[in-house]
Every structure is written in structure tokens, then in C-alpha cells.
Design a protein around this motif. Structure first.
Motif, PDB file in Angstrom:
ATOM      1  N   THR A   1       8.358  10.163  -8.509  1.00 44.17           N
ATOM      2  CA  THR A   1       9.142   9.356  -8.817  1.00 44.17           C
ATOM      3  C   THR A   1       8.413   7.555  -8.981  1.00 44.17           C
ATOM      4  O   THR A   1      10.030   7.016  -9.467  1.00 44.17           O
ATOM      5  N   TRP A   2       7.632   7.308  -7.842  1.00 48.36           N
ATOM      6  CA  TRP A   2       7.066   5.659  -7.823  1.00 48.36           C
ATOM      7  C   TRP A   2       6.204   4.972  -8.736  1.00 48.36           C
ATOM      8  O   TRP A   2       5.913   4.005  -8.345  1.00 48.36           O
ATOM      9  N   CYS A   3       5.831   6.199  -8.993  1.00 50.04           N
ATOM     10  CA  CYS A   3       4.349   5.975 -10.819  1.00 50.04           C
ATOM     11  C   CYS A   3       5.143   5.290 -11.777  1.00 50.04           C
ATOM     12  O   CYS A   3       5.770   5.803 -12.303  1.00 50.04           O
ATOM     13  N   THR A  48       0.849  -0.942   0.155  1.00 50.41           N
ATOM     14  CA  THR A  48       0.084   0.282  -0.333  1.00 50.41           C
ATOM     15  C   THR A  48       1.102   0.853  -0.014  1.00 50.41           C
ATOM     16  O   THR A  48       2.202   0.809   0.170  1.00 50.41           O
ATOM     17  N   ALA A  49       0.073   2.329  -0.059  1.00 45.89           N
ATOM     18  CA  ALA A  49       0.772   3.836  -0.436  1.00 45.89           C
ATOM     19  C   ALA A  49       1.503   4.128   0.744  1.00 45.89           C
ATOM     20  O   ALA A  49       2.604   4.391   0.989  1.00 45.89           O
ATOM     21  N   GLY A  96       4.142  13.049  -4.977  1.00 47.66           N
ATOM     22  CA  GLY A  96       4.172  12.442  -3.631  1.00 47.66           C
ATOM     23  C   GLY A  96       4.457  12.935  -3.027  1.00 47.66           C
ATOM     24  O   GLY A  96       4.349  12.434  -1.762  1.00 47.66           O
ATOM     25  N   ALA A  97       4.577  13.934  -2.274  1.00 49.04           N
ATOM     26  CA  ALA A  97       5.265  14.729  -1.069  1.00 49.04           C
ATOM     27  C   ALA A  97       4.075  16.216  -0.942  1.00 49.04           C
ATOM     28  O   ALA A  97       3.527  16.557   0.112  1.00 49.04           O
ATOM     29  N   GLN A  98       3.705  16.701  -2.806  1.00 52.27           N
ATOM     30  CA  GLN A  98       2.499  17.531  -2.144  1.00 52.27           C
ATOM     31  C   GLN A  98       0.689  17.102  -2.262  1.00 52.27           C
ATOM     32  O   GLN A  98       0.257  17.754  -3.344  1.00 52.27           O
ATOM     33  N   THR A  99       1.097  16.369  -1.498  1.00 50.87           N
ATOM     34  CA  THR A  99      -0.665  16.020  -1.458  1.00 50.87           C
ATOM     35  C   THR A  99      -0.886  16.453  -0.661  1.00 50.87           C
ATOM     36  O   THR A  99      -2.529  16.550  -1.647  1.00 50.87           O
TER      37      THR A  99
END
Length: 231
Positions: free
Chosen positions: A157-159, A49-50, A188-191
Motif C-alpha cells: 500500500t505504501w509503494c 527508512t522502511a 509489505g505484510a508478507q515479508t
């Protein structure tokens, strides 16, 4: 005698088929897995999971949650079938199931035995998501000039599809430097910003003209499709 020969032939055929079907699935221990993924360009996939991924993960790993089948199918559709896919989860179960699914789609897979638990027990390195200074919606909008066409690329980056499309987006910007401004946002960082922009799937592309959103697309797409919106 004929019956025995026929039975033997059928059994041999079944064994051959089973071996052939499993030929692309490889179960490897942490030490071998580490040697296989040394190149940062390999297709390394974390199927947890994320939240699990954000806690810790292997360097250069992409993420696609195996328990969310639609998301998993969308993200892995961007993987290259001519290259092997290296998978892991917490203890090896989910990644083994995901590997079998990918095998049926034509991929060659390597599954980490024991998952990231075994990896850490062997004292091998993991990474955490790097924190970033949050970008407010007001700050984001201030970066969109009124007199320019702007392409916003929201990815991570993980996508997997983001990773595939990044070089194409960079190339498009390099070829047409005067036609539009490219802004990249690390989703991923700017949720929080992504939630405000309603960009919850990656990649999401947004085109602004005259300071207003004129087009939006989520997922992998052809560069011609994006270029057409920038004219």
C-alpha cells in the motif's frame, strides 16, 4: 552610473531566478499540512527508512527511503507531476532535501516542517503497519491451479508504482475474467513469503502456466507487456 544600473539589473535578475527556482518548494506547519492531505488520493510521501515507516506513519502515506537514492528514484518515478507531492521525515531535514531533488525533476512539493515529530507533538494521528496472518510458501503454491493461467501481483500500500498500477491491474482482470486468475499479495505484510519468492522489490508480477512460473517482472510496466504474457 551605467555600472550601477548594470549591477542593479544583475542583482535583480539573480533574485528573480532564486525566487523562481524556489517557487515550487513550500514549507508548511502541521496544521496546514493536515488540511492539505485530507484527501486520501493525494501524493503523500514518507522519505524515512522502511523500519521507521513500520513504526508509525501518516495515513495513506507511500514510502521511499531518501538515503537509498536508487530506490528513491525508482519509486518516485511513478508520481504524477501534475499533482503536488507532500513529504515528511522524522524532523524535516531529509524530506526538505528530497523535496528539492523532486523540484528539479519538475514536481511541486510541500514539506512538513519539523517532520513527524512536530506532527505528533501537535497530537495528530499516526498509523502502524497492520499485522497479517503469514502465508506459507506451501499455502501460496496451493493457490496456483495447474489448469489455469495465474497472475500474481506482489505489492504494498505504501509503494508508489504499486499504487499507480493497481487500478490498471484491476481493470485488466475485470476485462478478462475468464482468461486468468489474479492473486494479490501484500508484500509489505508478507515479508517472509516475499523473501522465499525472491520478490524483494515492488511491484513484482509473476505469471504461472500449468502450475509453473513462466514470466516475472519487477517494477512499473505497460499493461500490454503483462497482457502479452497471459495469452
Amino acid at each position: 552610473m551605467k555600472f550601477n544600473l548594470c549591477a542593479g539589473f544583475v542583482i535583480s535578475l539573480l533574485l528573480f531566478t532564486a525566487c523562481k527556482g524556489d517557487a515550487q518548494l513550500h514549507e508548511v506547519k502541521p496544521a496546514e499540512f493536515e488540511s492539505l492531505i485530507k484527501d486520501s488520493t493525494v501524493q503523500l510521501l514518507d522519505v524515512r527508512t522502511a523500519d521507521e515507516f513500520n513504526t508509525d506513519h501518516l495515513a495513506h502515506a507511500m514510502q521511499a527511503d531518501w538515503t537509498r537514492k536508487d530506490e528513491f528514484a525508482r519509486r518516485t518515478a511513478s508520481l504524477n507531476k501534475s499533482k503536488p507531492v507532500y513529504l515528511y521525515c522524522l524532523s524535516g531535514g531529509r524530506s526538505a532535501a528530497a523535496a528539492e531533488w523532486l523540484n528539479k525533476k519538475g514536481y511541486t512539493t510541500y514539506n512538513l516542517q519539523g517532520g513527524i515529530n512536530a506532527w505528533k507533538q501537535d497530537h495528530k494521528p499516526v498509523e502502524q503497519i497492520k499485522t497479517a496472518t503469514p502465508i506459507s510458501l506451501a499455502e501460496y503454491l496451493s493457490r496456483i491451479p495447474m489448469d489455469k493461467t495465474v497472475l500474481v501481483d506482489i505489492g504494498a500500500t505504501w509503494c508508489p508504482p504499486c499504487k499507480k498500477m493497481n487500478p490498471q491491474i484491476d481493470s485488466l482482470a475485470a476485462v478478462h475474467p475468464k482468461e486468468f486468475i489474479l492473486i494479490k499479495i501484500d508484500g509489505g505484510a508478507q515479508t517472509e513469503l516475499c523473501a522465499q519468492l525472491k520478490a524483494t522489490e515492488f511491484p513484482t508480477f509473476i505469471v504461472y502456466k500449468g502450475g509453473k512460473e513462466s514470466w516475472r517482472f519487477t517494477g512499473e510496466t505497460d499493461m500490454k507487456n503483462i497482457a502479452a504474457q497471459l495469452n
